[in-house]
Enzyme design. Structure first.
Site, short mmCIF file in Angstrom:
data_model
loop_
_atom_site.label_atom_id
_atom_site.label_comp_id
_atom_site.label_asym_id
_atom_site.label_seq_id
_atom_site.Cartn_x
_atom_site.Cartn_y
_atom_site.Cartn_z
N GLY A 168 0.72 -1.28 0.02
CA GLY A 168 0.18 0.17 -0.05
C GLY A 168 0.99 1.22 0.01
O GLY A 168 0.10 2.48 0.13
N ARG A 176 -8.22 3.31 -14.49
CA ARG A 176 -8.65 3.73 -13.25
C ARG A 176 -9.13 5.10 -13.12
O ARG A 176 -9.86 5.34 -12.34
CB ARG A 176 -7.00 4.00 -12.56
CG ARG A 176 -6.27 2.29 -12.34
CD ARG A 176 -5.21 2.72 -11.72
NE ARG A 176 -5.18 3.30 -10.28
CZ ARG A 176 -4.93 4.40 -9.96
NH1 ARG A 176 -4.34 5.32 -10.80
NH2 ARG A 176 -5.00 4.69 -8.77
N CYS A 186 -16.65 3.76 -26.36
CA CYS A 186 -18.08 4.35 -26.37
C CYS A 186 -18.69 4.26 -25.08
O CYS A 186 -19.40 3.58 -24.76
CB CYS A 186 -18.71 3.39 -27.42
SG CYS A 186 -18.12 3.50 -29.14
N GLU A 187 -18.06 5.22 -24.18
CA GLU A 187 -18.55 5.52 -23.05
C GLU A 187 -18.24 7.05 -22.66
O GLU A 187 -17.26 7.42 -22.84
CB GLU A 187 -18.02 4.90 -22.07
CG GLU A 187 -18.16 3.63 -21.55
CD GLU A 187 -19.53 3.27 -20.99
OE1 GLU A 187 -19.85 4.51 -20.16
OE2 GLU A 187 -20.40 2.66 -21.04
C1 LIG Z 1 -3.37 -5.13 -3.71
C2 LIG Z 1 -2.50 -5.89 -2.72
C3 LIG Z 1 -1.14 -5.41 -2.28
C4 LIG Z 1 -0.49 -4.35 -2.97
O1 LIG Z 1 -1.19 -3.24 -2.56
P1 LIG Z 1 -0.23 -1.89 -3.61
O2 LIG Z 1 -1.20 -0.92 -3.18
O3 LIG Z 1 -0.23 -2.21 -4.87
O4 LIG Z 1 0.97 -1.71 -2.92
C5 LIG Z 1 -0.48 -6.28 -1.18
N1 LIG Z 1 -1.15 -7.15 -0.46
C6 LIG Z 1 -2.55 -7.46 -0.88
C7 LIG Z 1 -3.09 -8.77 0.06
C8 LIG Z 1 -3.11 -7.07 -1.78
O5 LIG Z 1 -4.46 -7.32 -1.97
#
Ligand SMILES: *Cc1c(COP(=O)(O)O)cnc(C)c1O
Length: 417
Positions: free
Chosen positions: A233, A314, A345-346
């Protein structure tokens, strides 16, 4: 002569000529620099560390080979990601299998191919794993995905009182007790540790700290040392609005926090794991498009490009923001306020709602930056647009790692008569 964008020492115009647009381009040195930052800063004297690439961010055999070269492991979340990984040089013991609804077929593939780590999401899944382990008479390490009731959102986090996420279960829950009971003295399954993943684009580590506290308290209830897996994350910068903490600094802070938490709660672990995805590939990737037509409406000037939500979902999926340039006119004054729209087409197929760009002509190259994560991996065939090629560029040399789809590919699965 206008200034032309170079990626990895190759001009964007040359890449576009050689591989056509849209085109995903990765600066390989940038990926490698990031991998080095992870390896050098995520380490401790107090416990071993493991970095696991969450490959759903971008997966290709060559990408998996690259992370394997740096000693990382890999997260896979489906039979497809597992199959791709099995074609790479990633060692089997480096593969971690995630997902809330892994099918019997997918779990079977994991056993057949000697995967040795599964992150288990629920008791029903664990029952299937239990069956398969007896059938194959084969060992499997099991981590439990815990829901710690914390959701990270960029600069803040929410402590949820109801834990209603589809992922994992609370440590205090009946489901968790059932899982632990099943794992106790199991002939094949070994309880390896606890996992959580609290969100994405995390800019403020306090949510992570709170999650670590919860997991460490959970670990304290076991006699034997286990793995502490704190997920992924790490936030990256898409536009100037994003101000993430520097990666090396984040890694050192997390390590220090875990070291302190373990000391304070008197807990020993066998390893600390993280699962970065976006932060490894996001910034290193760009997408090149060719500008086609333009349209002036009463309020807006549109530049239309030859891709859109089919190669970058995204913006339409969750209003993600990107920065861009005209790659062949880098130094031209940005005098136009523009909306960059795709060809699907959106009405929602808008890549960039508003940005400043130079006046464009048909055939100019438009680059969107930071598309390396969840770009190609979320690509789709809406309108039967062809999925673009993926190119890695390093020290002036471009190599295709995924070729561009052809029209013939579109018919590969069709029964023509
Ligand atoms: C998506 C995910 C990640 C990676 O998240 P990032 O934001 O891309 O770093 C890590 N662990 C799990 C279990 C995930 O679902």
């Amino acid at each position: 002569m206008s200034a032309i964008l170079e990626i990895g020492g190759v001009k964007a115009t040359e890449l576009a000529n050689q591989f056509k647009t849209p085109l995903y381009v990765y600066d390989q040195n940038q990926i490698e620099d990031t991998l080095t930052t992870f390896v050098e800063n995520f380490k401790s004297e107090a416990f071993p560390t493991k970095i696991i690439y969450a490959s759903k961010a971008f997966q290709a055999v060559q990408m998996v080979n690259l992370v394997a070269d740096y000693g990382l492991g890999i997260d896979v979340v489906s039979g497809g990601e597992l199959f791709t990984t099995l074609k790479s040089k990633m060692p089997r013991e480096g593969i971690y299998f995630h997902g809330n609804n892994k099918s019997r077929e997918e779990l079977d593939l994991a056993f057949k191919s000697w995967v040795s780590h599964i992150i288990c999401d629920n008791i029903m899944e664990l029952n299937v794993i239990d069956e398969l382990s007896h059938q194959y008479q084969q060992k499997m390490n099991i981590m439990l995905r815990l829901n710690v009731g914390i959701e990270a959102h960029t600069h803040e986090y929410i402590i949820t009182s109801h834990i209603d996420s589809k992922f994992g279960f609370a440590f205090e829950s009946e489901e968790c007790s059932q899982c632990l009971a099943l794992l106790t003295d199991h002939p094949y399954l070994t309880f390896e540790g606890v996992h959580c993943h609290i969100g994405s684009q995390i800019f403020d580590l306090t949510a992570w700290y709170a999650a670590i506290d919860k997991l460490v308290s959970a670990l304290k209830t076991f006699e034997q040392p286990l793995v502490l897996n704190i997920g992924g994350g790490f936030g990256i910068k898409y536009t100037d609005d994003d101000q993430p903490i520097e990666l090396a600094e984040s890694l050192r802070l997390l390590i220090r926090y875990v070291e302190t938490a373990l000391l304070e709660q008197d807990v020993t672990i066998t390893a600390l794991m993280i699962e970065p995805g976006r932060s490894i590939v996001g910034g290193a990737g760009s997408t090149l498009y060719t500008v086609g037509y333009q349209k002036q409406t009463p309020e807006k000037l549109y530049y239309f490009v030859d891709g859109g939500m089919s190669d970058n979902l995204r913006p339409s999926l969750y209003q993600a923001k990107y920065a861009c340039d005209l790659a062949n006119k880098l130094d031209a004054p940005k005098t136009e306020k523009v909306t960059v729209a795709g060809k699907c087409c959106e009405s929602g197929d808008i890549l960039i709602t508003e940005c400043l760009l130079p006046p464009a002509e048909e055939g100019d190259l438009l680059v969107t930056y930071t598309t390396g994560a969840y770009g190609h991996s979320m690509s789709n065939q809406y309108n039967k647009n062809l999925i673009p090629a993926v190119v890695f560029v390093k020290d002036g040399v471009a190599r295709e790692v995924i070729r561009r789809q052809t029209l013939e590919d579109l018919l590969r699965y069709e029964m023509l008569d």
